[in-house]
Design a protein around this motif. Structure first.
Motif, PDB file in Angstrom:
ATOM      1  N   MET B   1       0.831  -1.208   0.000  1.00 50.19           N
ATOM      2  CA  MET B   1       0.000   0.000   0.000  1.00 50.19           C
ATOM      3  C   MET B   1       0.869   1.263   0.000  1.00 50.19           C
ATOM      4  SD  MET B   1      -2.905   1.145   2.705  1.00 50.19           S
ATOM      5  CE  MET B   1      -2.021   2.204   3.792  1.00 50.19           C
ATOM      6  N   ILE B   5       1.146   4.315  -2.779  1.00 47.13           N
ATOM      7  CA  ILE B   5       0.971   5.733  -2.476  1.00 47.13           C
ATOM      8  C   ILE B   5       2.139   6.558  -2.999  1.00 47.13           C
ATOM      9  CG2 ILE B   5       0.946   7.402  -0.588  1.00 47.13           C
ATOM     10  CD1 ILE B   5      -0.804   5.450   0.936  1.00 47.13           C
ATOM     11  N   LEU B  12       1.995  11.846 -10.058  1.00 49.95           N
ATOM     12  CA  LEU B  12       1.200  13.069 -10.019  1.00 49.95           C
ATOM     13  C   LEU B  12       2.118  14.271 -10.209  1.00 49.95           C
ATOM     14  CD1 LEU B  12      -1.765  13.473  -9.504  1.00 49.95           C
ATOM     15  CD2 LEU B  12      -1.225  14.030  -7.150  1.00 49.95           C
ATOM     16  N   VAL B 232      -4.100  15.530   8.556  1.00 47.07           N
ATOM     17  CA  VAL B 232      -4.156  15.982   7.173  1.00 47.07           C
ATOM     18  C   VAL B 232      -4.963  17.265   7.036  1.00 47.07           C
ATOM     19  CG1 VAL B 232      -4.803  15.335   4.857  1.00 47.07           C
ATOM     20  CG2 VAL B 232      -4.084  13.599   6.469  1.00 47.07           C
ATOM     21  N   LEU B 250       3.272  20.915   3.865  1.00 42.69           N
ATOM     22  CA  LEU B 250       2.856  20.139   2.710  1.00 42.69           C
ATOM     23  C   LEU B 250       2.292  21.041   1.613  1.00 42.69           C
ATOM     24  CD1 LEU B 250       2.742  17.355   1.705  1.00 42.69           C
ATOM     25  CD2 LEU B 250       0.618  16.991   2.912  1.00 42.69           C
ATOM     26  N   VAL B 254       4.017  21.428  -2.031  1.00 46.98           N
ATOM     27  CA  VAL B 254       3.336  21.187  -3.302  1.00 46.98           C
ATOM     28  C   VAL B 254       3.467  22.435  -4.172  1.00 46.98           C
ATOM     29  CG1 VAL B 254       1.124  20.757  -4.427  1.00 46.98           C
ATOM     30  CG2 VAL B 254       1.726  19.487  -2.379  1.00 46.98           C
ATOM     31  N   VAL B 266       3.782  12.654   2.678  1.00 47.62           N
ATOM     32  CA  VAL B 266       2.692  11.740   2.357  1.00 47.62           C
ATOM     33  C   VAL B 266       2.943  10.368   2.967  1.00 47.62           C
ATOM     34  CG1 VAL B 266       1.573  10.505   0.478  1.00 47.62           C
ATOM     35  CG2 VAL B 266       1.950  12.945   0.282  1.00 47.62           C
ATOM     36  N   PHE B 269       2.035  10.530   6.574  1.00 45.70           N
ATOM     37  CA  PHE B 269       0.583  10.483   6.750  1.00 45.70           C
ATOM     38  C   PHE B 269       0.061   9.066   6.589  1.00 45.70           C
ATOM     39  CE2 PHE B 269       0.371  15.101   5.411  1.00 45.70           C
ATOM     40  CZ  PHE B 269       0.093  15.522   6.694  1.00 45.70           C
ATOM     41  N   ALA B 270       0.555   8.378   5.566  1.00 43.65           N
ATOM     42  CA  ALA B 270       0.090   7.020   5.323  1.00 43.65           C
ATOM     43  C   ALA B 270       0.436   6.119   6.503  1.00 43.65           C
ATOM     44  CB  ALA B 270       0.704   6.490   4.031  1.00 43.65           C
ATOM     45  N   TYR B 273      -1.855   6.729   9.305  1.00 36.18           N
ATOM     46  CA  TYR B 273      -3.144   6.125   8.999  1.00 36.18           C
ATOM     47  C   TYR B 273      -3.131   4.635   9.368  1.00 36.18           C
ATOM     48  CZ  TYR B 273      -7.165   4.660   6.202  1.00 36.18           C
ATOM     49  OH  TYR B 273      -8.349   4.131   5.788  1.00 36.18           O
TER      50      TYR B 273
ATOM     51  N   ASP C 115      -7.795   1.349  -0.033  1.00 40.22           N
ATOM     52  CA  ASP C 115      -6.942   1.711   1.103  1.00 40.22           C
ATOM     53  C   ASP C 115      -5.958   2.804   0.717  1.00 40.22           C
ATOM     54  OD1 ASP C 115      -8.018   0.148   2.995  1.00 40.22           O
ATOM     55  OD2 ASP C 115      -6.610  -1.522   2.772  1.00 40.22           O
ATOM     56  N   VAL C 116      -5.341   2.643  -0.446  1.00 40.05           N
ATOM     57  CA  VAL C 116      -4.357   3.630  -0.898  1.00 40.05           C
ATOM     58  C   VAL C 116      -5.004   5.006  -0.972  1.00 40.05           C
ATOM     59  CG1 VAL C 116      -2.993   4.405  -2.874  1.00 40.05           C
ATOM     60  CG2 VAL C 116      -2.860   2.035  -2.142  1.00 40.05           C
ATOM     61  N   MET C 118      -7.699   6.025   0.509  1.00 46.10           N
ATOM     62  CA  MET C 118      -8.140   6.508   1.827  1.00 46.10           C
ATOM     63  C   MET C 118      -6.973   6.989   2.672  1.00 46.10           C
ATOM     64  SD  MET C 118     -11.203   4.127   3.192  1.00 46.10           S
ATOM     65  CE  MET C 118     -12.415   5.227   3.870  1.00 46.10           C
ATOM     66  N   ALA C 119      -5.840   6.290   2.563  1.00 48.41           N
ATOM     67  CA  ALA C 119      -4.692   6.649   3.393  1.00 48.41           C
ATOM     68  C   ALA C 119      -3.965   7.855   2.841  1.00 48.41           C
ATOM     69  CB  ALA C 119      -3.726   5.474   3.482  1.00 48.41           C
ATOM     70  N   PHE C 120      -4.373   8.289   1.671  1.00 53.35           N
ATOM     71  CA  PHE C 120      -3.707   9.388   1.011  1.00 53.35           C
ATOM     72  C   PHE C 120      -4.239  10.700   1.543  1.00 53.35           C
ATOM     73  CE2 PHE C 120      -2.216  11.857  -2.481  1.00 53.35           C
ATOM     74  CZ  PHE C 120      -1.124  11.148  -2.927  1.00 53.35           C
ATOM     75  N   PRO C 121      -3.369  11.606   1.943  1.00 57.04           N
ATOM     76  CA  PRO C 121      -3.890  12.888   2.415  1.00 57.04           C
ATOM     77  C   PRO C 121      -4.679  13.556   1.279  1.00 57.04           C
ATOM     78  CG  PRO C 121      -1.490  12.785   2.616  1.00 57.04           C
ATOM     79  CD  PRO C 121      -1.920  11.541   1.927  1.00 57.04           C
ATOM     80  N   LEU C 123      -5.935  16.286   0.797  1.00 57.80           N
ATOM     81  CA  LEU C 123      -5.557  17.636   0.423  1.00 57.80           C
ATOM     82  C   LEU C 123      -4.425  17.639  -0.599  1.00 57.80           C
ATOM     83  CD1 LEU C 123      -6.358  20.503   1.686  1.00 57.80           C
ATOM     84  CD2 LEU C 123      -3.988  20.444   2.400  1.00 57.80           C
ATOM     85  N   VAL C 124      -3.444  16.770  -0.385  1.00 56.52           N
ATOM     86  CA  VAL C 124      -2.309  16.696  -1.305  1.00 56.52           C
ATOM     87  C   VAL C 124      -2.795  16.277  -2.676  1.00 56.52           C
ATOM     88  CG1 VAL C 124      -0.102  15.631  -1.769  1.00 56.52           C
ATOM     89  CG2 VAL C 124      -0.864  15.931   0.559  1.00 56.52           C
ATOM     90  N   LEU C 125      -3.635  15.267  -2.669  1.00 57.40           N
ATOM     91  CA  LEU C 125      -4.141  14.764  -3.927  1.00 57.40           C
ATOM     92  C   LEU C 125      -4.917  15.875  -4.631  1.00 57.40           C
ATOM     93  CD1 LEU C 125      -3.938  12.195  -5.461  1.00 57.40           C
ATOM     94  CD2 LEU C 125      -6.116  11.474  -4.542  1.00 57.40           C
ATOM     95  N   ARG C 155     -16.966   1.091   0.190  1.00 57.86           N
ATOM     96  CA  ARG C 155     -16.897   0.253   1.384  1.00 57.86           C
ATOM     97  C   ARG C 155     -18.288  -0.083   1.911  1.00 57.86           C
ATOM     98  NH1 ARG C 155     -11.882   1.202   5.346  1.00 57.86           N
ATOM     99  NH2 ARG C 155     -10.349   0.410   3.880  1.00 57.86           N
TER     100      ARG C 155
END
Lengths: 527, 296, 277
Positions: B1, B5, B12, B232, B250, B254, B266, B269-270, B273, C115-116, C118-121, C123-125, C155
Motif C-alpha cells: 500500500m 501511495i 502526479l 491531514v 505540505l 506542493v 505523504v 501520513f500514510a 493512517y 486503502d491507498v 483513503m490513506a492518502f492525504p 488535500l495533497v491529492l 466500502r
C-alpha cells in the motif's frame, strides 16, 4: 573623455549622518517584534531570491556598500571606492578591523570568495557584468577573471563595458560577504545558520514559526540599539493584524480592505503609513503568438481597460495610478509618459480594424494569473470591463510554479505580471523586461523585440547617470507603452502599521510591509 | 500500500505543471543557473531512474534532501512533527471529551429539549467550515476578550494550543457526539442493560458502567479515522493560527514542487493512517474482550 | 420498521423543508436576484456597502450585489454537492458491488486500491491533481472530489453485498443461472440502496464544504462562475472591516449543509435504524 573621477563615498556618509541626526537620543535595549507573511526559503545570500529572505540577510550580513534612505549607495564594508575614467574598473578599499560574528577579521579574499560563490547561486545576474563572469557562471572558467584581490584590504572589479547601476549591484544583498570557513564547515546548513559581519547575529529559526536575531556587539559601526529582533511568521494577514492590535507585534502590514478604515481609526491613525515603492502591476501579452501579435488588438485592450476601479475601490486609493511603466519613486521616472487612455470607441474601432468587429472570431481569451485574492479580484474587473467591448476572458488561476512556467515558455498569451525593482535604476525595469536579449525566463516574458528600443536601452545602460541617460529610457518607455506590449495598472505602495514607540525605522521605497528591508540597526524602542 | 501511495505521488508530480528548479528561482531566472539547479536536483535524469533512486534511498531510511530547504527531509519533517501531533491529539481530546459528554447527555432523555439542542449543535459543528470557525474564535477570544493568544506556537505553551485545538476539534466533536448518542441508544435496548436495570442498579451506573463501555466501540472507530484526518485536515487551521505544522509544510511543498518533501510527508501520513487503524483494533480488544474471539 | 425516536422524523422534515427552500432559491436565482451578480459598482462609494434595502446582503469589494451572488452561487454549490455525490455513488457502487460479489483476488485488489486512496492525504491529492491542469475550473473540482470521495461508498456497498450474498433469494437467483451482472443489478443493488442513500445524502454536505475549502486554497470555481465557496474565500479578507461579505455566503453554506445532514440523518432513521455509517 572625462577627467579622472575618484569617488569617495565616505564623505557623503558623514554628511548624511549629520543631516539625519535624531532629535532624541536613542535608547538601547529591547526586542523588536516584526513579522513576515511567509517563511524565508533561505538565509543564504547566494540562494535568496525573495524579499523575506533579504529582510533577514540584510541584518546578518553586510555588503561592500549599502543604500541610504534616499536609495544612494554609501560605504559599508568598503571604506571607499575609486572608479576609473572609462567607468570600467572599480577599486574597493575595505574598512580595516571588521570582524565576522565568529571574531575573524574580514579580508579582501572574502570578497572574491563570496562573489564567486554567489555568482553560481540563484542571482548570477548581479555579477555577470564583471569580465569573465559569464564563463565562470557557465562553468567554463575556474574563477572570475575580472575580480582581483589587490592586497589584504583591496579588491578590483573590471567590467566588460561601463554599466551605470554597478554600484547598486554592489549594495544588493546577493553581494553580501560571507566567511569561507563557516560556509565550508556548514555546507548547505549555512542557509539555516548564517554567519556574517552584520549588526545582528543569528540565534534561531523555527520554520514557519519565528526567526530570532540578537545584537552583535562587535559590529564595525558599534553595537546596534536593539537587543533582539524576533520575526514571527504569520501567513494570514488578518492574523497579523489581530496580533498587532493585541500588542504582540511592533509593526505589520495593513490588511486588504482596511487601508482607509485604519487611517480614520482614532487608535491606529497615527501608526499607519503608506508610501510608494519601486513596483508596478501590469498586464503583458505574448507578442509573438496570435491573437496578440497584432498590435491593434493589444491597443484595443489598453483602450478598453480602466484601472480607476482597481486603484480607487479595490486598493482604496492607497496605490498610485500608473501612466507608464517606471514607478514615481524610481530615480529617472518621467511624469511626461502618456498611457493609452480609456476610450471604448477607439477600442471598438481597433477591434474592427484587426478583423474582429465586436470581438467576433476571437473566442474566449485565456488570462493567466497566479493564485492570490487581489489578483483574483483584478482579473474579475478586467473580465467585466472587456465584456463591454465584446471580449470574453477565460480566467486561468494557477499556483506560482505553474503560472511562471506557462509565462516563461510563452504558452500564456495574456497574463499579469508585477515587477519590483531589485535596485533603484530604470535599467532594472526596462532592460530586464523589454530587451530582446532577455526574452523568456530572464524577464522579457512579452517576447518583445524592437531594435530601436534595444538600442536605446543599450545606450542608457552604459551611460553615466544624468539627464541624457534618463532621456534614453523615457524614449524606450514611451515606445513600449505605445506598442501596448505592457499595460500598467498601478504602482505599488507599502502599507504599514508601526507602533509609536518604534523609532528610526526607515521607510525605504525598496521595502514593502510587512518586510522592512531597512537596516534595523538604526531602530530603537522608546519605552 | 505504501508503495502504491509513493508511486501515485511521484507520477502526479511528474505530470503537474511547473518545474521545481524554476519555482526556486524567483521571478528572474538565469538559464545557466537554472540548468545547474536542475542538475543539482537530479531532475535531468529519466523519471524511472529518479523514482528508483528514491526507493533505493528509502530502503536505507533516507528520504532525500528538500529542494527548497536544502536539508534532509527527515529533519524537515521531524522538526514539525511535534507541533502537528500536539495539535492533532489536543483536537482529538476536545472531540472525545466534548463529544462523548454531549452524546451521553443527549441519550439520557432522547427527544428532550436538551437532546435537540445538543444534536443541533453537533450538526452545526460538523457543518461549519474550519477556517471560518477559526477566524471567529480568534476574533472573540483573542482580540475582543484578550483571554488567549491570537496565534503562534508560543514555544509549546498550553494557552497557544487552546483555540487551534477547539477549531480543529469542532468538526469531530459533532461526529463523536452523534455517534455516541446513537450507539448508546442502541445498546440501552439490549438485554444485559435491561437486566442491569431490572436488578435495580441506579441509572448512572447502568449508563456509565454497562452501556457506555459497549457503546464506545463505534466511537473509537470514528476517533481512529479522525486522528489521521486531523493530521491531514490541519493546514487551514495552521494557517489561521500560524501554527508551524505539517499541513502548511505540505501545502508549501506542493506549491514549490518540492517533490522529496511531498513524498516524505505523504509517507508519514500514510504511516499514521496505518498505525491509527492498528491502534483502533487494539482499542477494541481493550474495551470489548469479545472481539478477541471475532478477531481470531 | 417504526422508529421510536421523534427527532428523526422532525429532523427529516426540517431538513427537507430547508433543502427545498435552498433548492427553490437557487433554481429561481435568475428571477429572484435583484441585480446582475457580475455587475460592477456604478456610483462612488458603492463597494463594500453595508446591507441596506437596495442591497439586503450588502455589496462586495467590486460593488456587486451580494444577495444576487449568494443566490447564483447556490446553484453551483448545490449542483456540485449533488452532482459530485451522484458520480461518487455511481463509481463507488460499481467498485463495491464488484468487490463484494466476486470476492477473492478481485476484492483484495480493489480494497487495496481503496486503502491507498483513503490513506492518502486528500488535500495533497486535491492540490496535486489541480496543479496538473492548465485550465482550472469547476469541472476539475468535480473530478478531484469524485476521485477522492468514492471510497466511502465503495466500502458501504461492499459491506452490504457481503451480508446479502448468502441470503436465500440471491443464492436462488444464482442457482437459476442468472448472470453476475443481473444478480448485481437486480438483487444486490436494490437491497443495498438504503445504506447507500443515507451515505450519499450525508456526502452531499461534505462535498459542499470541500468545494468551499478548495476555493479557500484558490482551487475552486472560476469567475464568472460563482459558488458559495468562492464567495466565502473572497469575503475572508474583509472579515474585520466588512463582515457581511463573508457572513452571508457562510451562513448559506452552513444552513444548506445542515439541511442535507438533517435529511440524511432522518433518512437513516426511517430507512434503516440499524445502519451506522
Amino acid at each position: 573623455m572625462r577627467k579622472a573621477a575618484v569617488l569617495t563615498l565616505a564623505v557623503v556618509l558623514v554628511a548624511l549622518a549629520g543631516a539625519t541626526a535624531p532629535a532624541q537620543t536613542p535608547r538601547a535595549g529591547g526586542t523588536l517584534r516584526a513579522v513576515f507573511g511567509s517563511d524565508p526559503p533561505t538565509l543564504d545570500p547566494a540562494h535568496a531570491t525573495d524579499t523575506t529572505s533579504s529582510a533577514v540577510i540584510r541584518q546578518v550580513f553586510d555588503g561592500l556598500l549599502e543604500l541610504d534612505e534616499t536609495l544612494t549607495p554609501v560605504p559599508a564594508l568598503a571604506r571607499s571606492v575609486a572608479v576609473s575614467p572609462d567607468g570600467r574598473v572599480y577599486t574597493f578599499a575595505l574598512r580595516p578591523g571588521v570582524r565576522f560574528h565568529t571574531g575573524r577579521e574580514l579580508r579582501a579574499a572574502d570578497v572574491k570568495y563570496s562573489f564567486e560563490r554567489a555568482a553560481r547561486g540563484k542571482r548570477p545576474w548581479v555579477f555577470e557584468k564583471i569580465s569573465g563572469a559569464r564563463e565562470f557562471i557557465k562553468g567554463a572558467a575556474g574563477e572570475i577573471a575580472g575580480l582581483r584581490v589587490v592586497d589584504g584590504l583591496r579588491v578590483e572589479l573590471r567590467l566588460d563595458r561601463p554599466f551605470a547601476p554597478f554600484l547598486h549591484l554592489m549594495a544588493y544583498d546577493a553581494a553580501a560577504i560571507v566567511p569561507r570557513e563557516e560556509v565550508e564547515a556548514r555546507g548547505p546548513g549555512f542557509a539555516s545558520h548564517p554567519v556574517g559581519t552584520g549588526a545582528f547575529r543569528f540565534v534561531s529559526w523555527r520554520r514557519d514559526d519565528q526567526v530570532v536575531l540578537e545584537r552583535f556587539p562587535g559590529h564595525f559601526r558599534g553595537p546596534a540599539h536593539l537587543e533582539r529582533i524576533v520575526f514571527r511568521i504569520i501567513p494570514a494577514e488578518i492574523t497579523r493584524f489581530n496580533e498587532y492590535r493585541a500588542g504582540q507585534l511592533d509593526l505589520t502590514d495593513i490588511p486588504t480592505g482596511q487601508c482607509r478604515s485604519v487611517q480614520s481609526d482614532a487608535q491606529l491613525r497615527g501608526e499607519a503609513a503608506v508610501w510608494p515603492t519601486l513596483g508596478t502591476h501590469g498586464l503583458r501579452f505574448n507578442v509573438e503568438k496570435p491573437p496578440f501579435n497584432d498590435a491593434r488588438l493589444r491597443r484595443a485592450l489598453a483602450h478598453a481597460l480602466d484601472p480607476t476601479l482597481i486603484v480607487e475601490r479595490l486598493l482604496e486609493g492607497c496605490v498610485h495610478p500608473a501612466r507608464g511603466i517606471l514607478p514615481p519613486a524610481l530615480p529617472g521616472y518621467s511624469p511626461a509618459i502618456r498611457r493609452l487612455p480609456l476610450d471604448r470607441e477607439r477600442a471598438r474601432r481597433l477591434l474592427a480594424e484587426a478583423g474582429h468587429p465586436g470581438g467576433r472570431g476571437l473566442g474566449p481569451i485565456p488570462f493567466n494569473f497566479n493564485t492570490n485574492d487581489l489578483n483574483q479580484r483584478i482579473a474579475e474587473v478586467l473580465q467585466a470591463q472587456l465584456r463591454e467591448i465584446g471580449i470574453a476572458l477565460e480566467l486561468r488561476r494557477l499556483d506560482w510554479a505553474a503560472h511562471i512556467k506557462v509565462v516563461d515558455d510563452g504558452s500564456a498569451v495574456f497574463f499579469r505580471q508585477g515587477w519590483i525593482a531589485d535596485y533603484p535604476d530604470p535599467e532594472n525595469f526596462l532592460t530586464v523586461l523589454f530587451h530582446s536579449r532577455n526574452i523568456g525566463a530572464a524577464g522579457n516574458t512579452s517576447r518583445y523585440r524592437n531594435p530601436a528600443v534595444d538600442r536605446l536601452l543599450d545606450e542608457g545602460d552604459a551611460m553615466a547617470t544624468g539627464a541624457a541617460r534618463f532621456a534614453r529610457y523615457h524614449q524606450a518607455e514611451q515606445a513600449i507603452v505605445d506598442d501596448a506590449a505592457w499595460i500598467s495598472l498601478y504602482h505599488y505602495s507599502s502599507r504599514a502599521l508601526v507602533k509609536r514607540h518604534v523609532k528610526g525605522l526607515e521607510r525605504s521605497a525598496l521595502s514593502s510591509a510587512p518586510e522592512f528591508l531597512a537596516p534595523l540597526r538604526k531602530v530603537w524602542l522608546d519605552r | 500500500m505504501l508503495f502504491g501511495i509513493t508511486l501515485l505521488v511521484f507520477l502526479l508530480n511528474a505530470v503537474a505543471l511547473g518545474d521545481p528548479a524554476r519555482a526556486a528561482m524567483g521571478q528572474r531566472a538565469d538559464p545557466a543557473a537554472l540548468e545547474r539547479l536542475r542538475r543539482d536536483y537530479a531532475l535531468d535524469r529519466p523519471l524511472a531512474v529518479q523514482y528508483a533512486t528514491w526507493i533505493g534511498r528509502l530502503a536505507r531510511g533516507d528520504l532525500g534532501t528538500s529542494f527548497r530547504e536544502q536539508r534532509p527531509v527527515t529533519e524537515v519533517i521531524a522538526e514539525r512533527l511535534p507541533a502537528t501531533v500536539r495539535l492533532a491529539l489536543a483536537a482529538t481530546l476536545v472531540a472525545v471529551v466534548l463529544g462523548v459528554a454531549a452524546g451521553t447527555l443527549a441519550a439520557v432523555r432522547p427527544g428532550s429539549v436538551l437532546d435537540h439542542a445538543l444534536m443541533g449543535a453537533a450538526v452545526l459543528g460538523i457543518s461549519t467550515p474550519v477556517f471560518w470557525l477559526g477566524m471567529m474564535l480568534a476574533l472573540v477570544f483573542a482580540v475582543t476578550l484578550g483571554w488567549l493568544p491570537v496565534s503562534g506556537y508560543g514555544g509549546g505553551s498550553l494557552a497557544h494550543l487552546v483555540l487551534p485545538a477547539l477549531t480543529l476539534g469542532a468538526l469531530h466533536t459533532g461526529t463523536v457526539a452523534r455517534m455516541t448518542r446513537a450507539s448508546l441508544l442502541e445498546v440501552v435496548r439490549q438485554d444485559y442493560v435491561q437486566t442491569a436495570r431490572a436488578k435495580g442498579l441506579p441509572e448512572r451506573v447502568v449508563l456509565g458502567k454497562h452501556a457506555l463501555r459497549n457503546a464506545l466501540i463505534p466511537v473509537v472507530t470514528v476517533i481512529g479515522i479522525g486522528l489521521a484526518d486531523l493530521l491531514v485536515g490541519a493546514p487551514l487551521t495552521e494557517t489561521v493560527f500560524a501554527w508551524p505544522g505539517l499541513g502548511r509544510l505540505l501545502v508549501a511543498a506542493v506549491g514549490q514542487r518540492d517533490l522529496p518533501v511531498v513524498m516524505g510527508a505523504v509517507l508519514v501520513f500514510a504511516l499514521v493512517y496505518v498505525v491509527g487503524n492498528l491502534l483502533v483494533d487494539l482499542a477494541y480488544l481493550l474495551i470489548d474482550p469479545r472481539t478477541r474471539r471475532a478477531a481470531a | 420498521m417504526p422508529r421510536p425516536d421523534a427527532l428523526g422524523h422532525r429532523g427529516l422534515l426540517a431538513g427537507a423543508a430547508l433543502f427545498v427552500v435552498f433548492a427553490a432559491a437557487s433554481l429561481g436565482a435568475p428571477w429572484l436576484a435583484p441585480h446582475d451578480p457580475l455587475g460592477l459598482a456604478a456610483g462612488a462609494g458603492a463597494t463594500l456597502e453595508r446591507p441596506s434595502a437596495a442591497h439586503p446582503f450588502g455589496t462586495d469589494a467590486l460593488g456587486r450585489d451580494l444577495l444576487s451572488r449568494v443566490l447564483w452561487g447556490g446553484r453551483v454549490s448545490l449542483a456540485v454537492g449533488i452532482g459530485v455525490e451522484a458520480l461518487t455513488a455511481l463509481f463507488g457502487c460499481a467498485v463495491g458491488l464488484v468487490a463484494g460479489w466476486y470476492g477473492g483476488a478481485v476484492d483484495a485488489v480493489l480494497m487495496r486500491v481503496t486503502d491507498v486512496v483513503m490513506a492518502f492525504p486528500s488535500l495533497v491529492l486535491a492540490i496535486g491533481l489541480i496543479a496538473v491542469f492548465e485550465r482550472p475550473g469547476l469541472d476539475k473540482v468535480v473530478l478531484v472530489l469524485v476521485a477522492l470521495g468514492w471510497t466511502t461508498i465503495a466500502r458501504v456497498v461492499r459491506g452490504a453485498v457481503l451480508a446479502l450474498r448468502t441470503r436465500d433469494h440471491v443464492q436462488a437467483a444464482r442457482a437459476l443461472g442468472a448472470s453476475n451482472l443481473a444478480i448485481m443489478t437486480r438483487h444486490l443493488l436494490p437491497n443495498a440502496l438504503g445504506p447507500l442513500l443515507v451515505a450519499a445524502t450525508l456526502g452531499v454536505g461534505g462535498n459542499m464544504v470541500a468545494e468551499a475549502g478548495l476555493s479557500f486554497l484558490g482551487l475552486g470555481a472560476q469567475s464568472p462562475t460563482i459558488s458559495w465557496g468562492a464567495l466565502l474565500a473572497d469575503g475572508q479578507s474583509f472579515l474585520a472591516s466588512a463582515p457581511w461579505v463573508a457572513v452571508f455566503p457562510g451562513a448559506a453554506l452552513l444552513l444548506a449543509v445542515l439541511a442535507v445532514n438533517l435529511l440524511g440523518d432522518g433518512l437513516r432513521d426511517v430507512l434503516d435504524p440499524r445502519f451506522r455509517a
